[in-house]
Design a protein around this motif. Structure first.
Motif, PDB file in Angstrom:
ATOM      1  N   THR A 220       0.828  -1.213   0.000  1.00 14.60           N
ATOM      2  CA  THR A 220       0.000   0.000   0.000  1.00 14.60           C
ATOM      3  C   THR A 220       0.857   1.255   0.000  1.00 14.60           C
ATOM      4  OG1 THR A 220      -1.770  -1.174   1.170  1.00 14.60           O
ATOM      5  CG2 THR A 220      -1.800   1.231   1.240  1.00 14.60           C
ATOM      6  N   VAL A 221       1.839   1.320   0.890  1.00 18.04           N
ATOM      7  CA  VAL A 221       2.653   2.541   0.990  1.00 18.04           C
ATOM      8  C   VAL A 221       3.574   2.685  -0.213  1.00 18.04           C
ATOM      9  CG1 VAL A 221       2.522   2.629   3.496  1.00 18.04           C
ATOM     10  CG2 VAL A 221       4.363   1.339   2.421  1.00 18.04           C
ATOM     11  N   SER A 224       1.689   4.369  -2.897  1.00 19.76           N
ATOM     12  CA  SER A 224       1.014   5.609  -2.481  1.00 19.76           C
ATOM     13  C   SER A 224       1.981   6.781  -2.428  1.00 19.76           C
ATOM     14  CB  SER A 224       0.347   5.403  -1.117  1.00 19.76           C
ATOM     15  OG  SER A 224      -0.609   4.367  -1.168  1.00 19.76           O
ATOM     16  N   TYR A 226       5.222   6.873  -1.809  1.00 22.34           N
ATOM     17  CA  TYR A 226       6.176   6.828  -0.693  1.00 22.34           C
ATOM     18  C   TYR A 226       7.449   6.108  -1.130  1.00 22.34           C
ATOM     19  CZ  TYR A 226       2.973   8.488   2.925  1.00 22.34           C
ATOM     20  OH  TYR A 226       2.141   9.256   3.702  1.00 22.34           O
ATOM     21  N   ALA A 319      -1.389   2.124   7.459  1.00 18.03           N
ATOM     22  CA  ALA A 319      -1.421   2.287   6.008  1.00 18.03           C
ATOM     23  C   ALA A 319      -2.510   3.268   5.589  1.00 18.03           C
ATOM     24  CB  ALA A 319      -1.640   0.929   5.345  1.00 18.03           C
ATOM     25  N   ASN A 320      -3.666   3.210   6.249  1.00 20.18           N
ATOM     26  CA  ASN A 320      -4.741   4.173   5.946  1.00 20.18           C
ATOM     27  C   ASN A 320      -4.320   5.599   6.283  1.00 20.18           C
ATOM     28  OD1 ASN A 320      -6.453   2.140   5.066  1.00 20.18           O
ATOM     29  ND2 ASN A 320      -7.288   1.800   7.118  1.00 20.18           N
ATOM     30  N   GLN A 323      -1.757   6.731   3.694  1.00 23.90           N
ATOM     31  CA  GLN A 323      -2.439   6.944   2.420  1.00 23.90           C
ATOM     32  C   GLN A 323      -3.257   8.232   2.437  1.00 23.90           C
ATOM     33  OE1 GLN A 323      -4.975   3.666   1.339  1.00 23.90           O
ATOM     34  NE2 GLN A 323      -4.429   3.810  -0.827  1.00 23.90           N
ATOM     35  N   THR A 324      -3.855   8.526   3.585  1.00 23.96           N
ATOM     36  CA  THR A 324      -4.620   9.775   3.711  1.00 23.96           C
ATOM     37  C   THR A 324      -3.704  10.993   3.591  1.00 23.96           C
ATOM     38  OG1 THR A 324      -6.214   8.649   5.146  1.00 23.96           O
ATOM     39  CG2 THR A 324      -6.178  11.051   5.213  1.00 23.96           C
ATOM     40  N   MET A 327      -2.745  11.354  -0.122  1.00 27.96           N
ATOM     41  CA  MET A 327      -3.867  11.825  -0.942  1.00 27.96           C
ATOM     42  C   MET A 327      -4.233  13.270  -0.635  1.00 27.96           C
ATOM     43  SD  MET A 327      -6.287   8.410  -0.775  1.00 27.96           S
ATOM     44  CE  MET A 327      -7.617   9.238  -1.653  1.00 27.96           C
TER      45      MET A 327
END
Length: 382
Positions: A220-221, A224, A226, A319-320, A323-324, A327
């Protein structure tokens, strides 16, 4: 005859009678004692006592004071004393021998250390030579020879000490790639007790348990915006094979930094972010040890140390959060990290904020009640 005289005569006669009775009783007692114990009161028994042999007396004294037993006890006590003195003497001799051996050992050790120190000073303090064998002059060449060797050896020793306490290089990461190849944010992760938990036993040796959701977290990261950097205080030879298994294709983890890239200060390996060669407003450090990032606490998100719990979901929530941030195009991540750093559990605080945000969004998106129902509610007061 008067009554007074009669009473006086009666009293005198009574006293005389009592005295006679007392004398008779005394004589009877004496006779009884003489009859029953002639040994003590008859002349015959006195003569027999004089003619008796002294053996009975010796036997009686022997029973009361057994001389043989006393002599035997005295001999045993004397033997015990002699044995005790002998043991003390042996111990004293053994202690003296041990002390002599110890002194000899210290002398040999001191001599060996002196010789080794001299050899080390001679090797480390010798002047450097060029390819042709000529001496290369340095800042110590004008000093006396002995002082030259001592100063050069001390410089070499401090150099090795500096290697231990300071990073192996000034810049830990290469220069950033030109856009759009360079990710916007840099995520610095501690490996031990954040992504994995080490476990050791006699049967298996060292093993590393993966934290629940670690594979999904890295994917995920990495997708995103990163740049993922593993920066751990562990040694490379132990962690490198584990990283190869965690990211076999080297697509999720961009760089790996180990203990040789840290500062050793007051017994703690400290990560200095100034050597990352990145903009610190875009650097996020995830660690469980505050002391490891004490130079840049505003860039650090301190999590609770993971101890192998199978029900842990912190990496998914982390991760959320990351990701926030990506974004939202946060200009300076230190503001967000400072806000969540005031909580003991920043992940739990992020969950609460997410829950409240969803509730607000649901209330905002909920349809308004019709006008007639509002009138009816007004009249019925419901």
């Amino acid at each position: 005859m008067s009554l007074r005289k009669v009473l006086s005569l009666t009293k005198a006669g009574y006293c005389r009678t009592v005295k006679l009775q007392t004398a008779n009783i005394f004589r009877q007692n004496v006779w009884l004692l003489t009859a029953t114990s002639p040994r003590f009161y008859s002349a015959e028994n006195l003569d027999k006592t004089k003619d008796a042999k002294p053996t009975e007396k010796v036997e009686i004294l022997g029973r009361l004071f057994p001389q043989a037993q006393i002599n035997q006890d005295a001999q045993e006590i004397k033997k015990e004393q002699e044995k005790f003195e002998k043991e003390n003497q042996e111990k004293a001799e053994e202690n003296a021998k041990s002390w002599n051996r110890m002194k000899m050992g210290f002398a040999v050790f001191g001599g060996a250390m002196t010789v080794m120190g001299g050899i080390m000073i001679f090797e480390m303090g010798a002047p450097r030579l060029d390819d042709s064998g000529a001496v290369i002059e340095d800042e110590f060449s004008h000093m006396p020879v002995v002082l030259q060797y001592l100063r050069r050896a001390w410089k070499e020793l401090t150099f090795y000490e500096k290697m231990i306490k300071e990073p192996s290089r000034e810049l830990l990461l290469p220069d950033a790639l030109p856009p759009p190849y360079q990710p916007t944010y840099t995520l610095v992760l501690e490996f031990t007790d954040v992504l994995v938990h080490p476990d050791w036993s006699y049967q298996t040796g060292w093993r590393f348990k993966k934290r629940p959701g670690v594979d999904q977290f890295l994917q995920t990261v990495a997708n995103s915006d990163y740049e993922v950097v593993i920066f751990t205080t562990e040694n490379a030879f132990m962690i490198w094979p584990v990283l190869d298994k965690l990211d076999p294709e080297n697509k999720l983890i961009h760089y790996r930094l180990f203990r040789d890239s840290t500062h050793f200060i007051d017994g703690v390996h400290v990560k200095n972010l100034d050597g990352l060669n990145r903009d610190l407003s875009k650097v996020i450090v995830v660690d469980w040890n505050k002391q490891a990032t004490k130079f840049h606490s505003q860039n650090t998100l301190v999590l609770k140390k993971w101890k192998g719990d199978d029900d842990d979901t912190s990496l998914l929530d982390l991760a959320n959060l990351l990701q926030t941030i990506a974004m939202s195009n946060v200009t300076d991540v230190r503001e967000v990290l400072t806000y969540y750093g005031q909580f003991d559990d920043p992940i739990a605080a992020f969950r609460d904020n997410q829950r409240r945000l969803l509730e607000q969004m649901e209330q905002r998106d909920a349809p308004e009640p019709p006008l007639t129902s509002s009138w009816l509610r007004t009249f019925t007061r419901r």
